[in-house]
Design a protein around this motif. Sequence first.
Motif, short mmCIF file in Angstrom:
data_model
loop_
_atom_site.label_atom_id
_atom_site.label_comp_id
_atom_site.label_asym_id
_atom_site.label_seq_id
_atom_site.Cartn_x
_atom_site.Cartn_y
_atom_site.Cartn_z
N MET A 179 0.68 -1.10 0.08
CA MET A 179 0.05 0.13 -0.11
C MET A 179 0.72 1.18 0.16
SD MET A 179 -3.26 -0.98 2.32
CE MET A 179 -4.14 0.61 1.91
N LYS A 180 2.10 1.16 0.00
CA LYS A 180 3.14 2.16 0.00
C LYS A 180 3.04 2.90 -1.36
CE LYS A 180 6.30 1.27 3.79
NZ LYS A 180 7.75 0.96 4.21
N VAL A 181 2.78 2.10 -2.17
CA VAL A 181 2.52 2.61 -3.77
C VAL A 181 1.00 3.05 -4.10
CG1 VAL A 181 4.64 1.48 -4.59
CG2 VAL A 181 2.33 0.41 -4.62
N HIS A 182 0.49 3.11 -3.01
CA HIS A 182 -1.13 3.53 -2.97
C HIS A 182 -2.06 2.67 -4.10
CE1 HIS A 182 0.22 7.25 -1.09
NE2 HIS A 182 1.14 7.46 -2.17
N LEU A 183 -1.56 1.40 -3.91
CA LEU A 183 -2.79 0.41 -4.34
C LEU A 183 -2.85 -0.75 -3.25
CD1 LEU A 183 -1.26 0.01 -8.23
CD2 LEU A 183 -3.40 0.76 -7.36
N GLY A 184 -3.80 -1.68 -3.53
CA GLY A 184 -4.15 -2.59 -2.80
C GLY A 184 -5.24 -2.14 -1.44
N PRO A 185 -5.39 -2.99 -0.65
CA PRO A 185 -4.76 -4.47 -0.31
C PRO A 185 -4.98 -5.19 -1.20
CG PRO A 185 -6.61 -3.98 1.30
CD PRO A 185 -6.42 -2.84 0.62
N ALA A 186 -3.85 -6.17 -1.65
CA ALA A 186 -3.89 -7.22 -2.50
C ALA A 186 -3.63 -8.39 -1.61
CB ALA A 186 -3.31 -6.84 -3.86
#
Length: 301
Positions: A179-186
């Motif tokens: 989530m540090k790359v502003h995607l997710g959670p996956a």
Amino acid sequence: MKFVTFQSAEHESRAGLLLNHGVMDLHQASRGALPADMLSFIAGHAQYLPLLRELHLTEPTHALSEVQLLAPLPNPSSFRDYVAFEQHLVNATQRAGHTLAEEWYQMPIFYFSNHEAIVGPDADVRRPHNCQRLDYELELACILGKTARDVRAEDADDYIFGYAVLNDWSARDLQMAEMKVHLGPAKGKDFATSLGPYLVTKDEMAQYATGDHRFDLRMTATVNGCLLSDGNYQTVHYTFGQMLERASRDATLQPGAILGSGTVGWGCLLELGPETHRWLEPGDVVELEITGLGKLRNVIV
């Protein structure tokens, strides 16, 4: 009514009705008039529920001791999970050293989770590879009963089939990294989600309604018998009606879609912190319980 999916001694997965003294196989007891799987029953419930009542089927086909309960809906058509409790988000963002985004108050936020990784009561939950921070999340699940698109919040109840206890297992170390790359959670979420022990129809939950589209439901979580989380669903900020309105805007949800409420305040180890309890480890027994919806038990392996 309380519906289940169970596995018989013949290793068949069947949809059933939970009775006081056993489980009734819907397909067998109705001589084929009712479907054998829960997703088909939900999709056709407008026809099947009246038929079930007309048939006056009250005798179990199996004793509870003879079957294994699976997730009541093992194959939902989709799964969206929300963060609808303000206290949870405040706690979680503070633990992570962040502040709560103003946008959260403007719309109910959700992410898509893995609808093919649903497990049931008493099932083992395997800790993911390279995960050292495994967490539970105490949630309420809403299951849709018919196709929904551009639904208004005030009309949402017409689309709801029922409710169940939901555990949105979280690998926090994997989740925080991605989530540090502003995607997710996956990958922090997609290994397992527990649902059960049964699915309760919305009419049976009406007794807990508070009059503001919420329910007075105590929500608790224990690990190895120790009470860690104790909240109430009526503290939710966004209702399921608001969640469905957001999810169905310019999109179509099919029968059997799951909407997760998100975690109740103080409903996970991330919020409670290491001073309260360590992260989950193999051998731990996690039990989530919600008023009227039963107890969902799983073992970490």
